[in-house]
Design a protein around this motif. Structure first.
Motif, PDB file in Angstrom:
ATOM      1  N   GLY A  37      73.431  18.128  50.745  1.00 49.72           N
ATOM      2  CA  GLY A  37      73.560  18.185  52.198  1.00 49.72           C
ATOM      3  C   GLY A  37      74.412  19.319  52.719  1.00 49.72           C
ATOM      4  O   GLY A  37      74.586  19.466  53.940  1.00 49.72           O
ATOM      5  N   ARG A  90      75.253  22.538  54.276  1.00 46.76           N
ATOM      6  CA  ARG A  90      74.385  23.344  55.142  1.00 46.76           C
ATOM      7  C   ARG A  90      74.153  24.746  54.570  1.00 46.76           C
ATOM      8  O   ARG A  90      73.024  25.245  54.574  1.00 46.76           O
ATOM      9  CB  ARG A  90      75.003  23.440  56.544  1.00 46.76           C
ATOM     10  CG  ARG A  90      74.217  24.333  57.510  1.00 46.76           C
ATOM     11  CD  ARG A  90      72.779  23.850  57.694  1.00 46.76           C
ATOM     12  NE  ARG A  90      72.009  24.772  58.493  1.00 46.76           N
ATOM     13  CZ  ARG A  90      71.810  24.642  59.821  1.00 46.76           C
ATOM     14  NH1 ARG A  90      72.334  23.599  60.449  1.00 46.76           N
ATOM     15  NH2 ARG A  90      71.107  25.504  60.489  1.00 46.76           N
ATOM     16  N   TYR A 101      66.460  18.531  57.603  1.00 50.37           N
ATOM     17  CA  TYR A 101      67.839  18.879  57.949  1.00 50.37           C
ATOM     18  C   TYR A 101      67.955  19.507  59.342  1.00 50.37           C
ATOM     19  O   TYR A 101      69.001  20.057  59.682  1.00 50.37           O
ATOM     20  CB  TYR A 101      68.410  19.836  56.897  1.00 50.37           C
ATOM     21  CG  TYR A 101      68.524  19.199  55.530  1.00 50.37           C
ATOM     22  CD1 TYR A 101      69.601  18.380  55.199  1.00 50.37           C
ATOM     23  CD2 TYR A 101      67.530  19.388  54.567  1.00 50.37           C
ATOM     24  CE1 TYR A 101      69.699  17.784  53.950  1.00 50.37           C
ATOM     25  CE2 TYR A 101      67.619  18.797  53.316  1.00 50.37           C
ATOM     26  CZ  TYR A 101      68.703  17.996  53.009  1.00 50.37           C
ATOM     27  OH  TYR A 101      68.797  17.403  51.771  1.00 50.37           O
TER      28      TYR A 101
END
Length: 338
Positions: free
Chosen positions: A103, A105, A131
């Motif tokens: 996760g 970014r 996402y």
């Protein structure tokens, strides 16, 4: 390591980085770390920088973590993680790579760029949707352009028919056509297995192509349904002295076929089999490199490591068969013309 132990025992602090570099060049990594630790933080920092410059990011990351050098090297962690993601992407382990990104970014963005670089634009869409990423191209808008400019254009290869073979009648028709051909191209695909030490998966698909038709044999289904007929048909083809069989690095496929279907006679002996890899002095780039050298464009291998056991095959897996076949066939024609 003995020299490092002596230096440490007698508290001799040899200055300069030449000693450190020599240990790295001789792959004495444990000794280099022990000596740098003994010398102190400046030498540890020098060691980390040497590893970064040599792209040994895992070594650098572990030393940074162990010695609390995050402030001095804030980017090493992400560089190491990105390197790990790239290796996974090269093996088409996209799900594992996404899990490794966890996760983050910055890492997810990097994974999207890797998917774009590989031409795997459906994965780009999937990651962007999951996402909520913006600013990346849509697969449908860009895939045609990507394939046209980077790889062989399948519409120009003159193939009349692509035939999926997974039952008795289809196998008989394919065998009749192939036995009437003078030259055919061979290739195999199987689902990759990335678990170290585990048994390889069975060969799932065998492609046999003439100059006009491509037959894609579902070996797993045919073996389960009609093993005797499959054995007989492939024995006639693979042992025929009248059919020249062309492959590229095909000895790997031969070995895999024998391991997958050891009780079949057809994969124990081959006649008139020519591996065109042995005919070229410069094998760099593999079959794709050969295609680019001769035909002016490489092969679209973005699905090379995909799941070849899924049925039906996706539309994106099919081009790999055609582009491989075309290279093999055109190569031998060019050699014969000269």
């Amino acid at each position: 390591m003995t020299a490092v132990n002596l230096l440490e025992h007698f508290s001799i602090r040899q200055s300069g980085e030449s000693f450190l570099v020599k240990m790295i060049e001789k792959k004495q990594f444990r000794a280099a770390e022990k000596w740098a630790t003994f010398m102190g933080k400046p030498m540890l920092s020098m060691l980390v920088q040497e590893y970064v410059d040599r792209n040994k990011l895992k070594n650098a990351y572990l030393i940074v973590k162990k010695n609390n050098l995050q402030q001095e090297f804030p980017d090493v962690h992400h560089k190491y993680k990105e390197s790990a993601l790239k290796k996974l992407a090269e093996k088409a382990c996209w799900d594992v790579a996404e899990a490794k990104a966890n996760g983050d970014r910055q890492l997810v963005d990097y994974l999207v760029y890797l998917a774009m670089e590989a031409g795997y634009l459906e994965k780009v869409d999937e990651l962007c949707n999951r996402y909520s990423l913006e600013g990346f191209p849509k697969a449908q808008e860009h895939e045609a352009i990507f394939l046209q400019h980077c790889f062989l254009n399948l519409n120009e290869l003159g193939v009349e028919d692509i035939i999926w073979v997974d039952e008795l009648n289809g196998l008989g028709k394919a065998t009749c056509h192939i036995e009437g051909s003078k030259v055919v191209g061979l290739d195999c695909e199987w689902k990759p297995n990335y678990v170290k030490g585990s048994k390889p998966n069975k060969v799932s698909i065998m492609q046999i192509a003439s100059d006009k038709k491509v037959f894609i044999l579902d070996l797993i289904k045919l073996y389960n349904d009609v093993p005797d007929v499959l054995d007989n048909c492939l024995t006639h083809i693979l042992r025929s002295p009248r059919i020249l069989k062309l492959g590229y690095n095909f000895h790997c496929d031969v070995k895999q076929l024998a391991q997958s279907y050891g009780d079949l006679e057809c994969f124990k002996c081959y006649n008139m089999l020519l591996d065109i890899q042995s005919m070229f002095e410069d094998p760099r780039g593999g079959l794709s490199g050969l295609a680019e050298k001769i035909l002016g464009a490489g092969l679209n291998k973005t699905r090379r490591n995909s799941n070849w056991e899924q049925r039906p095959l996706s539309q994106n897996q099919m081009p790999l068969f055609l582009s491989k076949y075309s290279t093999v066939f055109v190569t031998i024609l060019m050699l014969l013309m000269h």
